[in-house]
Design a protein around this motif. Structure first.
Motif, PDB file in Angstrom:
ATOM      1  N   SER A 159      -2.859 -18.395 -55.062  1.00 19.21           N
ATOM      2  CA  SER A 159      -3.642 -18.515 -53.873  1.00 19.21           C
ATOM      3  C   SER A 159      -5.060 -17.979 -54.557  1.00 19.21           C
ATOM      4  N   GLN A 163      -3.465 -21.231 -46.822  1.00 16.03           N
ATOM      5  CA  GLN A 163      -2.053 -21.038 -46.589  1.00 16.03           C
ATOM      6  C   GLN A 163      -1.916 -20.371 -45.136  1.00 16.03           C
ATOM      7  N   ASP A 201      -2.481 -25.069 -50.297  1.00 20.88           N
ATOM      8  CA  ASP A 201      -2.064 -24.137 -50.510  1.00 20.88           C
ATOM      9  C   ASP A 201      -0.961 -23.807 -49.655  1.00 20.88           C
ATOM     10  N   GLU A 202       0.316 -23.932 -50.224  1.00 19.38           N
ATOM     11  CA  GLU A 202       1.650 -23.695 -49.402  1.00 19.38           C
ATOM     12  C   GLU A 202       1.536 -24.672 -48.461  1.00 19.38           C
TER      13      GLU A 202
HETATM   14 MG   LIG Z   1      -0.301 -17.794 -51.859  1.00 22.03          MG
END
Ligand SMILES: [Mg+2]
Ligand SMILES: Nc1ncnc2c1ncn2[C@@H]1O[C@H](COP(=O)(O)OP(=O)(O)O)[C@@H](O)[C@H]1O
Lengths: 479, 253
Positions: free
Chosen positions: B41, B85, B170-171
């Motif tokens: 991240s 995220q 992100d994710e």
């Molecule tokens: Mg992360």
């Protein structure tokens, strides 16, 4: 804290100029003589002088309140000028042509529509400069439907029976330290009377301007709506930028009879002091509405952005059965400003309802407190209150506090309180920026979203102005 | 499109990225994988200009220019997008008005026409179909009270509105059920073109079955320990991360 946040939260005050105008002032200081001087200057009847002197004598026995979460050097009342008026050839302006052009320019610069022909028609304005009302627009037009809208001084002369009946009926002269002071030395303000069954055909508004460096402003506003009458009233204010503090201690009284409705909106933009906390207005105001009649309705909406210190609790006494009180507030503090503001809802009648929506925004090193009392008296069967108090912090150094007081003496009452605290921090700002929105616009959008429930209570033009004002207070050129 | 050379970055004085090298070309899909806390991240946030992270060394070129000379909002308008995220909630700001402002900022920067609310309404209705989002989400406050999955759906909607050149996701799969993952994965695939690139950050290989990368990089301890083709993702799925860490430790010795 990121530099972007710092830069966008420091904007200069644009109403800070001084009007160079000859003034008719009394020497600084307070005494019975000064009060007699003010009363004489205004040609007041004896009973009003007595009202003032009684308030003054009581005030001498009182001490300044210190329970609010605000810290400031106590004003030296012997250094304050209690009366200051722009010098005029005739004591009262008979028409706009007689108003000093310098004054006209001042209000033009402030964007106050004191010319009836001006584009922003549709709002009647009473303009108060330091201690006196300069002009009131649309008076004749309003008179045709029986609405009285004039300066307080004029009302004392032309409608003494109404003033005598209602003055001090909601805020007694001994109510609190600053209300007592105001009752002793008030100079001007606005009077509104809406007779039975009349819906006021236009919004009424008063614009307050403090110009004199040493003067305080102690205005008095009284609004009475008779049975079934309704009115929307707006109040705006600014002051020049001085490095000393000026005292503003107003009293506003509202009276709503059976099924009457009064909507009172304020956009307060007094000079707030500089970023180091030097100068600015001390705003110590008592505002209270009495829902006297059955089914009456009083609604306060305030957008508080200025003043070095704000101490202000617009309240409703819900005396009539089924009456409704509302308080919608946005208080924004920046730099070293301190605000302690909120409301009191006193439920006395049956089935009375109140709503409180408070949004506090603190930036810089400011401190912003909500203080509210919801009181349900024993006979207020079926009373309801809903309170929502939200705080938003911008940056690391600002603070927010909430002091909700709830006193319920009737078991059928329902009181609900919700509170939240959030932060415009780096994460929130980055989210907007990451979608291509510059920091300034991001802050403005976040703040407006936060204040939405209050802004929608404001009259249209005021809502637009308030939105711009909040943005101005928090924005600046980035980079 | 994006060249990262020996990038180091820290937060609160603690080094998190310790020398990242990565080259992403137009048309490519890259995956960054690695255990929790490895700096994935952080890499994304440094690229989009999160103010809490300090770049301490190295350089990043975006379309040949120094990325760090651009403010975060300018980077976005230049075509870099990050699907977060943990997308933030913003009460009182309607999703639709936020999307429109974002769209118009980019349109303005590119000299295209801005859309008024009515035009935008037509435009956005096409876009929400792509991510199978219900219309009512447009009128709601931005992400407020959205479930984890709904927030992710909203991120991809924003991506569809802005059509970025380089999207960093992100994710994306966290908080998504299998069906939603497939819908959003398909949407991302449909948005991918020869002149665009994707950087998928994930610690579960699952999402890479839908969005298939040509390049997989394992990030751990702030360094890329291994880069390989798509097969690496499958290997990680079967064997976990430990063997990569051990292999890297072995070669360092
Ligand atoms: Mg992360
Ligand atoms: N705000 C922060 N303050 C201190 N350390 C942080 C902060 N944010 C992230 N870190 C640390 O940086 C490292 C990398 O975090 P992150 O990039 O979020 O990892 P990943 O996304 O790979 O799970 C972790 O050790 C984490 O604890």
């Amino acid at each position: 804290m990121s530099t972007t946040l710092n830069v966008v939260t420091s904007q200069e005050y644009k109403y800070g100029f001084v009007t160079d105008i000859e003034a008719d002032s009394v020497a600084p200081g307070l005494s019975e003589d000064v009060i007699r001087f003010i009363s004489a200057k205004k040609g007041e009847p004896d009973w009003l002088l007595e009202f003032r002197l009684k308030a003054y004598r009581h005030w001498l026995t009182m001490t300044e309140p210190d329970w609010a979460k605000v810290y400031y050097p106590k004003p030296d009342f012997q250094k304050i000028v209690f009366y200051s008026a722009p010098k005029a050839k005739t004591p009262k302006y008979a028409s706009m042509d007689e108003v000093d052009p310098e004054l006209l320019r001042t209000f033009e610069k402030l964007g106050v529509p004191i010319n009836e022909q001006a584009t922003l028609a549709g709002v009647a304005v009473d303009v108060v400069f330091d201690s006196v009302s300069v002009t009131t627009t649309y008076k004749e037009k309003l008179a045709t439907v029986g609405v009285i809208f004039c300066s307080f001084s004029e009302a004392v002369k032309e409608h003494p029976e109404l003033i005598k009946k209602y003055l001090g009926s909601v805020v007694p002269s001994a109510d609190n330290f600053y209300a007592a002071l105001n009752s002793a030395v008030f100079t001007d303000g606005s009077f509104v009377f809406i007779p039975k069954g009349v819906a006021c055909p236009m919004d009424l508004s008063t614009y307050f301007r403090i110009n004199n460096k040493e003067s305080g402003q102690f205005e008095r506003t009284l609004i009475v709506a008779e049975e079934g009458a309704s009115v929307s009233y707006l109040e705006g204010c600014t002051a020049p930028q001085f490095d000393t503090n000026q005292l503003h201690a107003a009293v506003v009284e509202l009276v709503a009879l059976d099924h009457a409705s009064i909507k009172y909106s304020t956009v307060q933009n007094w000079y707030a002091g500089d970023k180091n906390g030097v100068g600015g207005i001390f705003n110590f105001v008592t505002k209270r509405g009495l829902c006297k009649g059955k089914g009456s309705h009083i609604s306060w909406t305030q957008v508080e952005t200025g003043s070095a210190i704000t101490w202000k609790y617009p309240s409703c006494i819900l005396l009539g059965d089924d009456s409704i009180g509302e308080f919608y507030s946005v208080a924004l503090t920046n730099h070293k400003q301190q605000a302690d503001t909120g409301t009191k809802m006193i439920h006395i009648g049956r089935n009375t309802k109140s709503t409180i929506v408070s949004k506090g925004i603190s930036a810089g090193e400011s401190s912003n407190s909500y203080r509210g009392l919801v009181k349900v008296q024993p006979k207020a069967e079926g009373a309801r209150n809903f309170s929502q108090c939200d705080s938003m912090l911008i940056g690391q150094a600002s603070s927010a506090a909430t002091f909700p007081y709830i006193e319920v003496q009737n078991r059928s009452a329902k009181v609900e309180h919700e509170a939240t605290t959030s932060k415009i921090g780096e994460e929130q700002l980055l989210y907007f920026q990451q979608r291509g929105i510059p920091a300034e616009e991001a802050i403005s959008m976040i703040i407006n979203g936060f204040c939405k429930d209050v802004f929608r209570e404001l009259p249209m033009e005021f809502a637009v102005e308030a939105t711009k004002l909040l943005s101005l207070k928090l924005e600046g050129s980035v980079g | 499109m994006l060249t990262i050379r020996n990038l180091t970055a820290s937060i609160n004085g603690t080094p998190v990225l310790k020398g990242i090298d990565l080259e992403i070309k137009a048309g490519e899909i890259h995956a960054i994988m690695g255990p929790n806390g490895s700096g994935k991240s952080t890499l994304g946030k440094v690229l989009v200009g999160h103010p809490a992270y300090e770049v301490t060394g190295g350089e990043v070129l975006y379309e040949g220019k120094n990325l760090f000379e651009l403010e975060p909002d300018a980077r976005a308008r230049a075509g870099i997008f990050m699907g977060f995220q943990h997308p933030i909630e913003v009460p009182g700001v309607s999703n639709a008005s936020f999307l429109r402002l974002a769209y118009n900022k980019k349109a303005e920067a590119e000299g295209r026409d801005e859309l008024d609310p009515l035009e935008f309404d037509d435009f956005i209705h096409e876009k929400i179909k792509l991510v199978a989002m219900k219309e009512e989400f447009l009128d709601r406050s931005l992400n407020e009270g959205f479930s984890g999955g709904e927030k992710k759906r909203n991120e991809i909607l924003q991506m569809a509105v802005l059509e970025p050149k380089l999207a960093i996701l992100d994710e994306l799969d966290s908080g998504l059920d299998i069906d939603a993952l497939r819908v959003l994965g398909d949407a991302v695939n449909r948005l991918q073109r020869a002149d665009r690139a994707l950087l998928i950050i994930t610690h579960f290989p699952r999402i890479l079955e839908t969005i298939q990368p040509q390049f997989v990089h394992v990030l751990s301890g702030g360094r890329i320990l291994k880069s390989a083709g798509k097969g690496l993702a499958i290997e990680l799925e079967e064997r976990g991360y430990d063997w990569v860490l051990q292999e890297a430790a072995g070669s360092a010795r």
